[in-house]
Structure formats: structure tokens, C-alpha cells
Design a protein around this motif. Structure first.
Motif, PDB file in Angstrom:
ATOM      1  N   ALA A  33      24.304  30.022   8.475  1.00 53.36           N
ATOM      2  CA  ALA A  33      23.707  28.472   8.568  1.00 53.36           C
ATOM      3  C   ALA A  33      24.222  27.993   9.549  1.00 53.36           C
ATOM      4  CB  ALA A  33      23.666  27.737   7.525  1.00 53.36           C
ATOM      5  N   ARG A  34      25.701  28.306   9.743  1.00 57.35           N
ATOM      6  CA  ARG A  34      26.523  27.390  10.728  1.00 57.35           C
ATOM      7  C   ARG A  34      26.507  28.235  12.169  1.00 57.35           C
ATOM      8  NH1 ARG A  34      31.792  27.175   7.900  1.00 57.35           N
ATOM      9  NH2 ARG A  34      32.555  26.567   9.989  1.00 57.35           N
ATOM     10  N   GLU A  35      26.715  29.443  12.033  1.00 57.85           N
ATOM     11  CA  GLU A  35      26.866  30.369  13.066  1.00 57.85           C
ATOM     12  C   GLU A  35      25.813  31.330  13.784  1.00 57.85           C
ATOM     13  OE1 GLU A  35      30.018  33.135  12.139  1.00 57.85           O
ATOM     14  OE2 GLU A  35      31.463  31.465  11.337  1.00 57.85           O
ATOM     15  N   GLY A  36      24.967  31.666  12.851  1.00 52.40           N
ATOM     16  CA  GLY A  36      23.642  32.388  13.170  1.00 52.40           C
ATOM     17  C   GLY A  36      24.121  33.804  13.003  1.00 52.40           C
ATOM     18  N   ALA A  37      23.621  34.636  14.248  1.00 56.68           N
ATOM     19  CA  ALA A  37      23.708  36.155  13.886  1.00 56.68           C
ATOM     20  C   ALA A  37      25.283  36.556  13.878  1.00 56.68           C
ATOM     21  CB  ALA A  37      23.110  36.768  15.209  1.00 56.68           C
ATOM     22  N   PRO A  38      26.385  35.887  14.388  1.00 61.11           N
ATOM     23  CA  PRO A  38      27.613  36.567  14.161  1.00 61.11           C
ATOM     24  C   PRO A  38      27.933  36.597  12.732  1.00 61.11           C
ATOM     25  CG  PRO A  38      27.602  34.950  16.109  1.00 61.11           C
ATOM     26  CD  PRO A  38      26.300  34.856  15.418  1.00 61.11           C
ATOM     27  N   ALA A  39      27.244  35.761  11.878  1.00 63.40           N
ATOM     28  CA  ALA A  39      27.983  35.807  10.449  1.00 63.40           C
ATOM     29  C   ALA A  39      27.240  36.948   9.596  1.00 63.40           C
ATOM     30  CB  ALA A  39      27.416  34.392  10.073  1.00 63.40           C
ATOM     31  N   LEU A  40      26.640  37.900  10.445  1.00 63.89           N
ATOM     32  CA  LEU A  40      25.939  39.056   9.766  1.00 63.89           C
ATOM     33  C   LEU A  40      26.885  39.933   9.423  1.00 63.89           C
ATOM     34  CD1 LEU A  40      22.946  39.697  12.170  1.00 63.89           C
ATOM     35  CD2 LEU A  40      22.790  39.066   9.576  1.00 63.89           C
ATOM     36  N   ARG A  41      28.143  39.782   9.900  1.00 62.77           N
ATOM     37  CA  ARG A  41      29.022  40.775   9.395  1.00 62.77           C
ATOM     38  C   ARG A  41      29.766  40.631   7.981  1.00 62.77           C
ATOM     39  NH1 ARG A  41      31.249  36.651  12.356  1.00 62.77           N
ATOM     40  NH2 ARG A  41      33.057  35.441  11.545  1.00 62.77           N
ATOM     41  N   TRP A  42      29.092  39.434   7.359  1.00 63.31           N
ATOM     42  CA  TRP A  42      29.479  39.106   5.838  1.00 63.31           C
ATOM     43  C   TRP A  42      28.503  39.873   5.054  1.00 63.31           C
ATOM     44  CZ3 TRP A  42      33.106  35.674   4.037  1.00 63.31           C
ATOM     45  CH2 TRP A  42      33.865  34.936   4.967  1.00 63.31           C
ATOM     46  N   PHE A  43      27.679  40.398   5.575  1.00 65.02           N
ATOM     47  CA  PHE A  43      26.519  41.268   4.696  1.00 65.02           C
ATOM     48  C   PHE A  43      26.530  42.902   4.936  1.00 65.02           C
ATOM     49  CE2 PHE A  43      24.782  37.025   5.710  1.00 65.02           C
ATOM     50  CZ  PHE A  43      24.457  36.794   4.729  1.00 65.02           C
ATOM     51  N   ASP A  44      26.263  43.675   3.962  1.00 68.45           N
ATOM     52  CA  ASP A  44      26.435  44.989   3.870  1.00 68.45           C
ATOM     53  C   ASP A  44      24.883  44.996   4.605  1.00 68.45           C
ATOM     54  OD1 ASP A  44      25.949  47.593   3.668  1.00 68.45           O
ATOM     55  OD2 ASP A  44      26.299  47.472   1.388  1.00 68.45           O
ATOM     56  N   ARG A  45      25.126  45.711   5.658  1.00 73.65           N
ATOM     57  CA  ARG A  45      23.821  45.827   6.638  1.00 73.65           C
ATOM     58  C   ARG A  45      23.105  47.327   6.575  1.00 73.65           C
ATOM     59  NH1 ARG A  45      25.475  43.483  12.012  1.00 73.65           N
ATOM     60  NH2 ARG A  45      23.128  43.718  12.630  1.00 73.65           N
ATOM     61  N   SER A  46      23.939  48.108   5.737  1.00 72.97           N
ATOM     62  CA  SER A  46      23.461  49.343   5.692  1.00 72.97           C
ATOM     63  C   SER A  46      22.159  49.617   4.945  1.00 72.97           C
ATOM     64  CB  SER A  46      24.434  50.376   5.182  1.00 72.97           C
ATOM     65  OG  SER A  46      24.637  50.002   3.565  1.00 72.97           O
ATOM     66  N   LEU A  47      21.746  50.715   4.868  1.00 70.99           N
ATOM     67  CA  LEU A  47      20.263  50.836   4.162  1.00 70.99           C
ATOM     68  C   LEU A  47      20.503  50.790   2.646  1.00 70.99           C
ATOM     69  CD1 LEU A  47      17.447  51.456   4.971  1.00 70.99           C
ATOM     70  CD2 LEU A  47      17.675  53.816   4.568  1.00 70.99           C
ATOM     71  N   ASP A  48      21.677  51.286   2.200  1.00 65.30           N
ATOM     72  CA  ASP A  48      22.100  50.986   0.828  1.00 65.30           C
ATOM     73  C   ASP A  48      22.064  49.529   0.615  1.00 65.30           C
ATOM     74  OD1 ASP A  48      22.358  52.354  -1.494  1.00 65.30           O
ATOM     75  OD2 ASP A  48      24.783  51.891  -1.551  1.00 65.30           O
ATOM     76  N   GLY A  49      22.878  48.722   1.494  1.00 64.44           N
ATOM     77  CA  GLY A  49      22.820  47.318   1.215  1.00 64.44           C
ATOM     78  C   GLY A  49      21.261  46.395   1.184  1.00 64.44           C
ATOM     79  N   PHE A  50      20.623  47.195   2.202  1.00 68.97           N
ATOM     80  CA  PHE A  50      19.269  46.535   2.349  1.00 68.97           C
ATOM     81  C   PHE A  50      18.385  46.791   0.902  1.00 68.97           C
ATOM     82  CE2 PHE A  50      14.537  47.904   2.669  1.00 68.97           C
ATOM     83  CZ  PHE A  50      14.196  46.827   3.028  1.00 68.97           C
ATOM     84  N   TRP A  51      18.646  47.999   0.159  1.00 63.45           N
ATOM     85  CA  TRP A  51      18.080  48.147  -1.113  1.00 63.45           C
ATOM     86  C   TRP A  51      18.651  47.524  -2.149  1.00 63.45           C
ATOM     87  CZ3 TRP A  51      13.261  49.428  -0.935  1.00 63.45           C
ATOM     88  CH2 TRP A  51      12.570  50.201   0.352  1.00 63.45           C
ATOM     89  N   ARG A  52      19.803  47.418  -2.033  1.00 65.14           N
ATOM     90  CA  ARG A  52      20.793  46.720  -2.978  1.00 65.14           C
ATOM     91  C   ARG A  52      20.327  44.997  -2.992  1.00 65.14           C
ATOM     92  NH1 ARG A  52      24.979  49.242  -2.381  1.00 65.14           N
ATOM     93  NH2 ARG A  52      26.333  47.929  -0.979  1.00 65.14           N
ATOM     94  N   SER A  53      19.878  44.569  -1.898  1.00 63.29           N
ATOM     95  CA  SER A  53      19.883  43.020  -1.696  1.00 63.29           C
ATOM     96  C   SER A  53      18.453  42.504  -2.467  1.00 63.29           C
ATOM     97  CB  SER A  53      19.467  42.690  -0.252  1.00 63.29           C
ATOM     98  OG  SER A  53      18.154  43.162   0.237  1.00 63.29           O
ATOM     99  N   PHE A  54      17.651  43.691  -2.957  1.00 65.72           N
ATOM    100  CA  PHE A  54      16.451  43.644  -3.803  1.00 65.72           C
ATOM    101  C   PHE A  54      16.972  43.444  -5.222  1.00 65.72           C
ATOM    102  CE2 PHE A  54      14.289  45.144  -0.190  1.00 65.72           C
ATOM    103  CZ  PHE A  54      13.009  44.383  -0.117  1.00 65.72           C
ATOM    104  N   GLY A  55      18.372  43.917  -5.573  1.00 62.95           N
ATOM    105  CA  GLY A  55      18.805  43.423  -6.982  1.00 62.95           C
ATOM    106  C   GLY A  55      19.071  42.042  -7.098  1.00 62.95           C
ATOM    107  N   VAL A  56      19.033  41.438  -5.861  1.00 65.03           N
ATOM    108  CA  VAL A  56      19.243  39.682  -6.293  1.00 65.03           C
ATOM    109  C   VAL A  56      18.212  39.380  -7.264  1.00 65.03           C
ATOM    110  CG1 VAL A  56      19.156  37.501  -5.127  1.00 65.03           C
ATOM    111  CG2 VAL A  56      20.360  39.428  -3.967  1.00 65.03           C
TER     112      VAL A  56
END
Length: 191
Positions: A19-42
Motif C-alpha cells: 500500500a505504501r511502496e507498490g510493486a517493490p513490496a512484492l518481495r514480501w510475498f512468495d511469488r512462485s507457482l507454489d506460493g500462488f496456489w498456497r495463496s488460495f489457502g487464505v
């Protein structure tokens, strides 16, 4: 697959930074394909909050068959809403060479459901128990939903790197899907 507590805390911190930085903050997320599927676990993390939210708004069924109908309908609506927009978005923006921005958007979109649901539930509960009046509840919920749409547009601009109007169209699509699915819910309970 349900995200771990550590991943959840990291993603929530990442949302604040995004919310503060935009795209540079993407480093805080697991952006792998596994992280993508795990985000649906939310969806599993958010489900208890969503159940309470629904319980504050639903009429109490008269019998066991009514409870079964309520639970199965609400669970179905919940799953549909978790899958419909990311699936539609895939067919719109995920093309060769453009899959990573789609993955980034969906990961953040999914993680946003934790604060969105918590805030919406808090406003609803404050209205239900009488801490705030009906008009104030409606105004707060309207402002809250407008904030969701605005932030979703911001996330789309920063991750998908599309024009503002295209991002507004995607947000409108998400809104339309939600309205249609919620209308079906109302129709099911009206009959």
C-alpha cells in the motif's frame, strides 16, 4: 494447502508495504507457482470470519433441512467467489510472457481477503450490537467497499502494468461477478 503462520504474517506485512511502496513490496510475498496456489489457502484462514459475517446477516433456519441448505449454499457461494474472478482474469491477462504479473496480482488479491474480511466483519458487528447506528453502518460499509475497489485498482495498476481504464474494467468485472453471485444467493433464499 494452508499458508503457515510465518507466511501469513509476512504477507500481511507485505500488504501494508504494498500500500505504501507498490510493486517493490512484492518481495514480501512468495511469488512462485507454489506460493500462488498456497495463496488460495487464505480461503481457509478467512472462512471462520466469513461464517460469522454471514451469521450476522442470515435469517435463522427453522429446521435441520434449512440449516443444511444455508450451509451448503453459503459454502458454494464462498468457493465460487474465491475462484470466479481469478479464473476470468486468467483468460483476460495471462498470455505468454505475461503470466508473472497475473500471478503477482492474484497472490496479493487473495491475501487482501484477510484484512478486507476482518474490517467488514468489524463494521457489521459494531452495527449489529448497536455501537453504531444503521445509517452509520451503511455509510461505513459503502466507504469500505469503495476503498476495496480503489485498492484493487491500485494493485492491478502496479502488478499487471495495464492502463488505468483497463484496470478499472477489471475491477468492474470483479464487482459484477460478485453482484451476480450474491444475487443468485438472494434468489436461492427467496425461493
Amino acid at each position: 494447502m494452508i499458508p503457515t503462520l510465518g507466511e501469513t504474517l509476512l504477507a500481511l506485512a507485505g500488504l501494508w508495504r504494498f500500500a505504501r511502496e507498490g510493486a517493490p513490496a512484492l518481495r514480501w510475498f512468495d511469488r512462485s507457482l507454489d506460493g500462488f496456489w498456497r495463496s488460495f489457502g487464505v480461503a481457509v484462514i478467512v472462512a471462520p470470519l466469513q461464517a460469522v459475517w454471514v451469521a450476522t446477516q442470515a435469517a435463522t433456519p427453522a429446521d435441520a433441512a434449512g440449516w443444511f441448505g444455508l450451509i451448503t449454499t453459503e459454502a458454494s457461494i464462498y468457493v465460487i467467489l474465491w475462484v470466479a474472478f481469478p479464473l476470468a482474469l486468467y483468460y483476460i491477462v495471462a498470455r505468454p510472457g505475461h503470466l508473472l504479473p497475473y500471478v503477482d496480482f492474484v497472490i496479493i488479491y487473495n491475501w487482501l481477503n484477510i484484512p478486507w474480511t476482518a474490517i467488514g466483519l468489524a463494521i457489521t458487528l459494531c452495527g449489529t450490537i448497536g455501537l453504531i447506528g444503521d445509517t452509520a453502518t451503511q455509510l461505513l460499509m459503502t466507504a469500505f467497499y469503495l476503498g476495496i475497489l480503489a485498492f484493487e485498482w491500485f494493485v492491478a495498476r502496479r502488478t499487471l502494468k495495464l492502463g488505468g481504464l483497463a484496470c478499472a474494467g477489471l475491477v468492474a468485472l470483479d464487482f459484477a461477478i460478485t453482484i451476480v453471485v450474491q444475487s443468485l444467493r438472494i434468489e436461492i433464499f427467496a425461493s
